[in-house]
Design a protein around this motif. Structure first.
Motif: not given
Length: 477
Positions: A195-211, A213-221
């Protein structure tokens, strides 16, 4: 109502029976017998309908053939669309649980199986004319935070950042932010190699003084082979406690890193995973002319056991730390162990825990990653890997299907070292109690009380208390 139906039935049956003047008594008796059978059958069907049971099938009754009429058969109703079967969806072994931050969803698992916070893999839909299923997920979360005194980081409760001895440390603060808001995209499909899985996830903790966009997960399995960016194999996402605070206990193993790993199924819920991950030697206040050097990947081996009562995981990491300076260079092997797990307590409660220890392990902890506490270079050029040990324990109680609470305590301690600065990290403590309400699967709100304390190398201390309220809406739940 029943009398009226039977009366109509009798009239219809009598009307249907042919009457001829020359009928004999025997023929009339036969007609009466046929009518009696018909009435008994209709009585049985009526009673079944009134009781809510499916009516019995009427036995075949021999009768004169009715005149044939050409009536087209009514088309049978179209079958309902079946729920999409997600490739790799094995029955979840671990007991089901709730989580605000939901780290288990993004975790890699053998054969990309379902996790304890998402056992049914809801929300997938098929791309037409392909074998691929996709899901768009995430949540919106607003945090209202009030600190009794300065906490360092105003958006996450990171105890290693609590100010000590600052002139403004006694100033209270209030913050509203939505940086934990998250988007995710997932795709799954079967292949001839697993089975092939691709997962991508982001949040907004990329900067201390602004929103930002930050990469959290980007992988394939593919099958049991993982490659990409996400959780380190050393950490255990299923043992992390349920908090409104995004950072969690500082003594927990936590790291997002690029790497590759392969899991070997050992049978009966047991797996062994071997990984190579991106190295990063983090030095404490290196002198001018000294730079960290990485020549080998971090190597991790993890053994895991899953049962219907919970799980146990033992992870080991080996690291090669190095530096290059104007007056020379140095290298030191380091590493550590982590034992973590979960256990169901009765039908309503859940115990979560983790313990870790070693040298050069700061990068793999929630409190000290990026702090430069892996190693220090002494004045005579020797490189020393810094010792570190700690852990946490969390207890979840479900007051009802809609209400739950968590009580959590964590601690992280680094050994004293004369080569470290006086204000360098020595020890942190983390405590949490919360009350969470989920009136619907996609809606959670709650209040949380947090306490943190930081001790520096020369014994100076600082602490703070935080009250946090959160409101969260999940896209898929």
């Amino acid at each position: 109502m029943r009398l009226a139906v039977l009366t109509v039935a009798c009239v219809a049956a009598l009307a249907a029976a042919p009457v001829h003047a020359q009928d004999s008594a025997a023929a009339l008796r036969q007609d009466i017998q046929t009518l009696r059978q018909t009435l008994e059958q209709m009585e049985e069907r009526l009673q079944a309908i009134e009781s809510g049971k499916p009516p019995p099938t009427s036995p075949r009754v021999t009768a004169a053939p009715a005149p044939s009429t050409s009536v087209p058969a009514a088309p049978s109703p179209a079958p309902l669309t079946a729920q999409a079967q997600v490739p790799g969806m094995g029955q979840a072994i671990l007991p089901q649980r709730d989580s605000v931050a939901d780290p288990s969803t993004a975790a890699s698992r053998p054969d990309s199986a379902a996790g304890p916070t998402d056992p049914e893999l809801k929300g997938f839909f098929a791309i037409p004319n392909t074998d691929t299923l996709i899901r768009i997920g995430g949540y919106a979360k607003l945090d209202a935070i009030a600190d009794s005194r300065a906490a360092g980081d105003q958006e996450q409760f990171i105890t290693s950042s609590i100010p000590v001895g600052s002139a403004h440390r006694d100033v209270s603060n209030f913050t509203l932010h939505a940086k934990q808001t998250r988007f995710s995209f997932e795709a799954r499909r079967p292949t001839t190699h697993g089975n092939l899985r691709f997962y991508l996830e982001n949040d907004f903790f990329g900067s201390s003084d602004s929103y930002q966009f930050r990469l959290r997960h980007a992988y394939g399995q593919l099958g049991n082979t993982y490659a990409g960016y996400g959780y380190s194999t050393f950490m255990d996402a299923d043992s992390l406690p349920d908090t409104l605070d995004f950072a969690g206990p500082g003594g927990a193993g936590y790291l997002l890193v690029a790497g590759i790993h392969h899991s070997f199924a050992m049978g009966k819920g047991n797996t062994l995973t071997v990984a190579a991950e991106d190295p990063d030697t983090q030095l404490s206040n290196p002198a001018e002319g000294i730079m960290p050097v990485d020549q080998l990947p971090d190597v991790t081996v993890t053994a895991r056991m899953e049962r219907d009562w919970g799980h146990l995981q033992l992870g080991a990491v080996a690291r090669s730390l190095g530096y290059d300076g104007d007056a020379g260079d140095g290298r030191r092997f380091a590493g550590g162990l982590q034992l973590s797990g979960s256990a169901a307590v009765g039908e309503q409660d859940l115990l979560l825990f983790g313990m870790l220890g070693g040298k050069g392990l700061a990068r793999y902890t929630a409190d000290l990653t990026g702090s430069g506490m892996d190693a220090v270079v002494t004045a005579d050029g020797r490189m020393q890997a810094l010792s570190l040990y700690g852990g946490f324990v969390g207890y979840t109680h479900y007051w009802s299907p809609l209400w739950r609470s968590n009580l959590i305590y964590g601690q992280l301690t680094s050994g004293r070292n004369e080569a470290l600065a006086a204000d360098a990290f020595r020890q942190s403590r983390y405590g949490v109690f919360n009350l969470l309400w989920s009136p619907a699967p996609s809606w959670t709100m709650g209040m949380e009380l947090l306490y943190g304390q930081l001790e520096q190398q020369r014994g100076q201390r600082g602490d703070t208390m935080r009250l946090q309220g959160s409101l969260q809406y999940n896209f898929i739940k």
